[in-house]
Design a protein around this motif. Structure first.
Motif, mmCIF file in Angstrom:
data_model
loop_
_atom_site.group_PDB
_atom_site.id
_atom_site.type_symbol
_atom_site.label_atom_id
_atom_site.label_comp_id
_atom_site.label_asym_id
_atom_site.label_seq_id
_atom_site.Cartn_x
_atom_site.Cartn_y
_atom_site.Cartn_z
ATOM 1 N N THR B 3 0.823 -1.379 0.065
ATOM 2 C CA THR B 3 0.123 -0.109 0.162
ATOM 3 C C THR B 3 0.910 1.254 -0.183
ATOM 4 O OG1 THR B 3 -0.164 -0.140 2.399
ATOM 5 C CG2 THR B 3 -1.933 -1.114 1.138
ATOM 6 N N VAL B 4 0.203 2.337 0.046
ATOM 7 C CA VAL B 4 0.891 3.606 -0.446
ATOM 8 C C VAL B 4 0.683 4.580 0.755
ATOM 9 C CG1 VAL B 4 0.805 5.698 -1.885
ATOM 10 C CG2 VAL B 4 0.769 3.176 -2.790
ATOM 11 N N VAL B 5 1.984 5.220 1.216
ATOM 12 C CA VAL B 5 1.683 6.134 2.254
ATOM 13 C C VAL B 5 1.750 7.611 1.703
ATOM 14 C CG1 VAL B 5 2.852 4.787 3.969
ATOM 15 C CG2 VAL B 5 4.525 6.113 2.397
ATOM 16 N N GLY B 6 1.687 8.718 2.598
ATOM 17 C CA GLY B 6 1.465 9.894 2.224
ATOM 18 C C GLY B 6 2.537 10.646 1.294
ATOM 19 N N ASN B 7 3.772 10.241 1.592
ATOM 20 C CA ASN B 7 4.915 10.824 0.682
ATOM 21 C C ASN B 7 4.929 10.514 -0.332
ATOM 22 O OD1 ASN B 7 6.174 12.345 2.977
ATOM 23 N ND2 ASN B 7 7.803 11.069 3.209
ATOM 24 N N THR B 14 3.196 15.951 -7.139
ATOM 25 C CA THR B 14 4.183 16.725 -7.760
ATOM 26 C C THR B 14 4.359 16.581 -9.173
ATOM 27 O OG1 THR B 14 5.280 16.561 -5.650
ATOM 28 C CG2 THR B 14 6.434 17.380 -7.419
ATOM 29 N N LEU B 15 4.088 15.458 -9.822
ATOM 30 C CA LEU B 15 4.136 14.854 -11.075
ATOM 31 C C LEU B 15 3.263 15.371 -11.880
ATOM 32 C CD1 LEU B 15 6.048 11.430 -10.842
ATOM 33 C CD2 LEU B 15 7.030 13.754 -11.016
ATOM 34 N N ARG B 21 7.484 17.512 -12.628
ATOM 35 C CA ARG B 21 7.901 16.714 -13.792
ATOM 36 C C ARG B 21 9.450 17.012 -14.226
ATOM 37 N NH1 ARG B 21 2.431 17.409 -15.387
ATOM 38 N NH2 ARG B 21 2.881 18.979 -16.508
ATOM 39 N N LYS B 22 9.740 18.374 -14.253
ATOM 40 C CA LYS B 22 11.001 18.821 -14.611
ATOM 41 C C LYS B 22 12.005 18.357 -13.531
ATOM 42 C CE LYS B 22 13.351 22.802 -16.887
ATOM 43 N NZ LYS B 22 13.468 24.162 -16.746
ATOM 44 N N GLY B 83 -8.182 11.570 -5.751
ATOM 45 C CA GLY B 83 -7.188 12.738 -5.183
ATOM 46 C C GLY B 83 -6.106 13.091 -6.068
ATOM 47 N N ILE B 84 -5.712 11.874 -6.642
ATOM 48 C CA ILE B 84 -4.538 12.363 -7.600
ATOM 49 C C ILE B 84 -4.682 12.204 -9.217
ATOM 50 C CG2 ILE B 84 -2.513 11.825 -5.950
ATOM 51 C CD1 ILE B 84 -2.461 9.225 -7.099
#
Lengths: 267, 267
Positions: B3-7, B14-15, B21-22, B83-84
């Motif tokens: 599973t995935v965490v907040g960071n 950000t991407l 992306r840069k 959310g993303i």
């Protein structure tokens, strides 16, 4: 110029919704370029709204043309204009038009030789682009069948770059369109991956009587309704690197091909 | 699946920005169809994220293919995914890829015969569509000059329908592209309203060596940089009912024309 009160602003906002456009049989066209095209094609708005402080010189000329033609031109504050403009970069001018209406049979003048039929083109950008290409390649009537985007929504009008004023658009059910095609002995050409690439009979077909080019959605293609009724099914040859082309691209390439076949020797 | 965490969520978000992306030289591709194309073209993501409850059977197969290929596949909740996800209708799967990089000279393999050059194509939908048509019509390299949309932004990636994984894209300045064209004696073909419609020399040109087709923005056309350097300027004949064609349409019609000229007798 008259200024605008709250009720009128509310009415314009209503026209940015599908329900409002249907109820009032009106739509909004925004921006200098689109309204220049309206003038060029003799489309007369019911009212024009300007925010003077946001208007370029070209925009001012558009407003003046309408005023000279006797169209009421009303003044908005920049704040009022931003509150109702749909586009991200408003140019300070918009106009309300009556939505043209009519069945395919009513809109299809006898002189029309090429018709574009769009089935389930749900993306407003693709539909607007197809209408623009239809105007460019001499398809003066566009029939919409199935779940197409609404032709007078702000996104579609914007994507036509004003060509919405250069062609007739008929929203119709399958039976009405079939009746038109059969009743006037038109040729039905379907764009589909199952067809033939650049078939030799296409040139004769499009130079005899009236032709209807049918384009389906990318995801589903054309329904059996149109595929089975087609006189010719045409495929666009491309590399297998992509599964399919964008629907607006495929339709426009075929319209251009038919345009060239009907204008050979005339250019 | 992990599973995935907040960071990690924060990193994906950000991407979705140009800056992110840069900085990270990564981009996000979303949706079943786009990721199926990634698999078909052998593009390997760094990580795949799935929201099981939102995933169709086809989506599940895509996730499994990546897992079998040794790509880490991580689980998101539907809420995290929504959310993303950038697209309005998320399909419960997205993947992070390293952004391919390279100068036009590095990316231009000697076997490449056709290159698309886009100048100032700022609309992401138009750029994505042009990349998709480039893949369809055998233009394996797309060079972007001037103020083009960013090729790995979510909207461009989505508009390519996965073709972003089928072609190379080089973001370059005018001098680099001119150096490539001159250095390898390529033919430069400019699309512009000032040119000739269907010039007879086009067939010979595109069948000799490597050709570069340059497309400009709708509003401004090609800059003098490209127009003056062009070996041939080509115009697309259309009715005066519209001022111009959509840039993606014009570019795609010309790519299809060149594709047909280079494949005549081979189909």
């Amino acid at each position: 110029m008259a200024t605008v009160v709250g009720n009128e602003l509310k009415h314009i906002k209503t026209l940015l919704t599908k329900k409002g456009r249907k109820a009032h049989r009106q739509f909004v066209a925004e921006g200098v370029r689109v309204l220049e095209e309206a003038i060029r094609h003799g489309a007369r708005p019911e009212v024009v709204y300007c925010a003077d402080s946001m208007l370029s010189e070209r925009g001012g000329e558009v407003a003046q043309s309408f005023a000279l033609a006797g169209v009421p031109v009303k003044r908005l504050s920049a704040r009022q204009e931003k509150g109702i403009a749909d586009a991200a970069t408003s140019q300070g001018i918009l106009a309300v038009f009556a939505s043209p209406e009519g069945t395919p049979a009513e809109l299809c003048r006898p002189s029309i030789r090429k018709i574009l039929l769009c089935e389930n083109i749900a993306d407003p950008g693709n539909l607007g682009t197809l209408i623009r290409s239809a105007a460019a390649f001499d398809f003066p009537l566009v029939c919409l069948s199935g779940a197409c985007a609404e032709p007078y929504s702000p996104k579609v009008v914007r994507s036509t770059a004003g060509a919405i004023f250069a062609v007739k658009v008929a929203v119709a059910d399958t039976d009405e369109i079939h009746a038109l095609i059969r009743g006037r002995s038109m040729t039905l050409i379907a764009a589909d991956g199952t067809g033939e690439s650049d078939p030799p009979e296409l040139a004769d077909m499009v130079n005899t009587g009236t032709s209807v080019l049918a384009i389906g959605s990318e995801a589903e293609g054309l329904s059996g309704d149109w595929l089975h009724a087609a006189d010719l099914v045409v495929r666009l040859e491309h590399e297998p690197a992509v599964e399919s082309l964008n629907a607006a691209i495929a339709g426009s390439i075929l319209m251009k091909r038919i345009y060239d076949l009907t204008h050979e020797g005339t250019s």
